[in-house]
Design a protein around this motif. Sequence first.
Motif, short mmCIF file in Angstrom:
data_model
loop_
_atom_site.label_atom_id
_atom_site.label_comp_id
_atom_site.label_asym_id
_atom_site.label_seq_id
_atom_site.Cartn_x
_atom_site.Cartn_y
_atom_site.Cartn_z
N GLU A 58 0.86 -1.18 0.00
CA GLU A 58 0.00 0.00 0.00
C GLU A 58 0.90 1.23 0.00
OE1 GLU A 58 -3.65 2.10 2.53
OE2 GLU A 58 -2.26 0.72 3.52
N VAL A 59 0.67 2.13 -0.96
CA VAL A 59 1.46 3.35 -1.09
C VAL A 59 0.60 4.53 -0.68
CG1 VAL A 59 2.81 4.80 -2.65
CG2 VAL A 59 2.79 2.32 -2.96
N VAL A 60 1.11 5.35 0.26
CA VAL A 60 0.37 6.52 0.76
C VAL A 60 1.24 7.76 0.60
CG1 VAL A 60 -0.98 5.14 2.37
CG2 VAL A 60 1.17 6.17 3.13
N ASP A 61 0.59 8.94 0.64
CA ASP A 61 1.33 10.20 0.58
C ASP A 61 1.84 10.58 1.96
OD1 ASP A 61 -0.84 11.18 1.95
OD2 ASP A 61 -1.70 12.24 0.24
N ALA A 62 2.37 11.80 2.09
CA ALA A 62 2.97 12.22 3.36
C ALA A 62 1.96 12.34 4.49
CB ALA A 62 3.69 13.55 3.16
N TYR A 129 7.26 10.81 -0.08
CA TYR A 129 7.45 12.25 0.03
C TYR A 129 6.57 12.96 -1.02
CZ TYR A 129 11.55 11.12 2.85
OH TYR A 129 12.39 10.64 3.83
N VAL A 130 5.28 12.76 -0.90
CA VAL A 130 4.31 13.40 -1.79
C VAL A 130 3.36 14.21 -0.92
CG1 VAL A 130 2.50 13.05 -3.49
CG2 VAL A 130 4.51 11.56 -3.49
N TYR A 131 3.19 15.50 -1.25
CA TYR A 131 2.45 16.42 -0.40
C TYR A 131 1.30 17.07 -1.17
CZ TYR A 131 6.73 16.07 2.38
OH TYR A 131 7.81 15.61 3.10
N TRP A 177 -0.56 16.53 -4.80
CA TRP A 177 0.43 15.49 -5.05
C TRP A 177 1.73 16.05 -5.61
CZ3 TRP A 177 -4.00 12.27 -7.54
CH2 TRP A 177 -4.76 11.68 -6.51
N LEU A 178 2.39 16.82 -4.74
CA LEU A 178 3.70 17.38 -5.08
C LEU A 178 4.79 16.41 -4.65
CD1 LEU A 178 3.37 21.09 -3.93
CD2 LEU A 178 3.70 20.30 -6.27
N PRO A 179 5.57 15.86 -5.56
CA PRO A 179 6.69 15.00 -5.16
C PRO A 179 7.86 15.87 -4.71
CG PRO A 179 6.55 15.12 -7.55
CD PRO A 179 5.41 15.93 -7.02
N ALA A 180 8.27 15.71 -3.47
CA ALA A 180 9.35 16.55 -2.93
C ALA A 180 10.28 15.72 -2.07
CB ALA A 180 8.77 17.71 -2.14
N PRO A 181 11.13 14.86 -2.67
CA PRO A 181 12.07 14.07 -1.87
C PRO A 181 13.14 14.96 -1.24
CG PRO A 181 12.53 13.83 -4.21
CD PRO A 181 11.25 14.60 -4.11
N PRO A 182 13.83 14.48 -0.21
CA PRO A 182 14.89 15.28 0.42
C PRO A 182 15.94 15.71 -0.60
CG PRO A 182 14.36 13.37 1.76
CD PRO A 182 13.61 13.19 0.48
N GLU A 207 4.81 20.49 5.11
CA GLU A 207 4.22 19.73 6.21
C GLU A 207 2.99 20.43 6.79
OE1 GLU A 207 7.44 19.22 8.90
OE2 GLU A 207 8.25 17.47 7.86
N GLU A 208 3.01 21.76 6.81
CA GLU A 208 1.84 22.50 7.30
C GLU A 208 0.68 22.41 6.32
OE1 GLU A 208 0.69 27.01 8.91
OE2 GLU A 208 2.76 26.47 8.35
N GLY A 209 1.01 22.38 5.03
CA GLY A 209 -0.02 22.17 4.01
C GLY A 209 -0.72 23.42 3.53
N VAL A 210 -0.45 24.60 4.11
CA VAL A 210 -1.11 25.85 3.71
C VAL A 210 -0.06 26.97 3.70
CG1 VAL A 210 -2.90 27.54 4.22
CG2 VAL A 210 -3.30 25.13 4.73
#
Length: 303
Positions: A58-62, A129-131, A177-182, A207-210
């Motif tokens: 199962e693949v989930v976002d951040a 790391y998808v936000y 769905w923004l891919p943002a790896p380290p 991480e805050e999302g806004v």
Amino acid sequence: SLDSPSPRLTLAPQIPIPIKAALKLVVYWGDRLLVEKAVDPYSRVRYVNLSFVDLGVEVVDATGHPLPGAALRIEDALGVREAVTDQYGRVLLKHLYGERFEVEVTWRGVPVARKSVAASEEELTLKTYVYNLEVVVRGALGQPVAGALVGVSISGPNFSLEVNATAGSDGLAEVKWLPAPPGSTLILRVIKGRVELARPLTLADLEEGVVEARLDLLMDYGWLQLRVGEFIALVAAAALSIAAVALVYRALRTRLAARKVLSEYRLEWEAAPSSFWDRLRARIRAMLGGEEEEEEGEFFEEL
């Protein structure tokens, strides 16, 4: 084949033949050798255990929500396989061989998760790391700016991507769905007409999302847009124009009043008695209503 629960290979010769030579059992999966071992010719059944497993992922976002359409690359003892998650972010990988597997997840071509897992029948959950990001677009006075184009560009080693969205009537744009790896760099760009804003995004923003984007936009009526600096310049120009008009009006008023006084005192001016100038100055003071002496002097000089 592994289509049936217990695959079997049966050798049934028509005529029993005594065998004195050594026998060998060889098992292949495709072109890959899995088992090669000696066989007792007098053994009627030989069991071979192969370490194949089925692995559910199962693949989930951040934030823990399912990520449909994510691409998986799985490396086991037999090679590399690829799969794609369904609408629920799940995928079943059948017939993986070996004791450990390397699983990598990519989203829109960007690697967002990688994990080494042991062979197990338990379902594997991979957090990526998808936000999801909400961008609130506001003007200089805090008013929502509708129709603004919001874009986030992501760049990193061997990848570059841009995700766009449009702000609604409340100024809110949802960038999903923004891919943002380290190690990646993210730049937020907001455009409304000829007004543009660009700023970097941090991990804390994701991480805050806004995030809030303030445009240098005071008025926005489609074709008519005013920045704060332009509005200040316009007000200053209007104030200078009003001041100039006031000065011109004052000068004209003085000149017209002088003409009126001269017309009244024309005959006396021609006669020029010694008391003419005193009476003229008194007339000026009465006409101006006792205003400042400076203005009286200007009026007298104009005459």
